[in-house]
Design an enzyme around this catalytic site. Sequence first.
Site, PDB file in Angstrom:
ATOM      1  N   VAL A   8      -2.799 -29.661 -25.013  1.00 59.49           N
ATOM      2  CA  VAL A   8      -1.509 -29.121 -25.434  1.00 59.49           C
ATOM      3  C   VAL A   8      -0.896 -28.427 -24.229  1.00 59.49           C
ATOM      4  CG1 VAL A   8      -2.061 -28.902 -27.890  1.00 59.49           C
ATOM      5  CG2 VAL A   8      -2.543 -26.994 -26.357  1.00 59.49           C
ATOM      6  N   SER A   9       0.426 -28.517 -24.123  1.00 64.95           N
ATOM      7  CA  SER A   9       1.069 -28.032 -22.894  1.00 64.95           C
ATOM      8  C   SER A   9       1.530 -26.584 -22.955  1.00 64.95           C
ATOM      9  CB  SER A   9       2.235 -28.949 -22.507  1.00 64.95           C
ATOM     10  OG  SER A   9       3.110 -29.108 -23.588  1.00 64.95           O
ATOM     11  N   THR A  10       1.642 -26.012 -24.123  1.00 67.42           N
ATOM     12  CA  THR A  10       2.052 -24.613 -24.194  1.00 67.42           C
ATOM     13  C   THR A  10       1.113 -23.845 -25.106  1.00 67.42           C
ATOM     14  OG1 THR A  10       3.498 -24.797 -26.127  1.00 67.42           O
ATOM     15  CG2 THR A  10       4.484 -25.309 -23.980  1.00 67.42           C
TER      16      THR A  10
END
Length: 164
Positions: A8-10
Site C-alpha cells: 500500500v502506498s500511503t
Amino acid sequence: MIYGYVRVSTGKQDGQNQLDGVKKYANEHGLKIDEIIDEEGISGTVEPEKRELGNLLKKLKKGDTLIAGELSRLGRSIFMIFSILDYCTKNGITVITVKDNYVLKDDIAEKDWESVLKGAMDKMYEKAYELKGAVSGEHGVGYAKKEYLQKSLDKESIEIMRGI
C-alpha cells in the site's frame, strides 16, 4: 517457495484486503505461502530495488511463485511492471495476480502477453478517468488520457514491451 506480496502506498490505506485475497487464493488452490512481504507506505513509483520487492526478486529462484493482489501492486508504470514480469518469466518464476486473475509462467504465449498488457492499460485508463485524465505520483505514470493509452497499444509499443 511461495511468496505473497502486499503493498500500500500511503499510511491511510490498509493492505489487509490484499493480504486476505492472497491468502484466500493460496488456500483455494492448495498452495502454502512460505513468506509474506508486506510493504506499507511505499509508492509503486519507487524502483523495485529500493523496496522490499527488490530484495524478494533477488532471492526468487526457478520454480518459485509470487502471489500479489494485482499487477499495480508490483509498480505504477507499465514499463516497471513488465520489466518485473519479464524478469520473473525468464527465470522460471510464476507470478499470480489475484484480482487480475493472471497466472504468468515462463511458457506464456504472445497472445497472453498482449492480453496482460491490454488489461494493465485498461486499469490505468480507469484510474485516469477517475482522476479526470491525470495520472501521477502514487496513481500511475505521468499524464494518461484515453487517446494516449489507445496509441500505447499499437504493435510497436507491444514489441517494445516484449523487449524489456
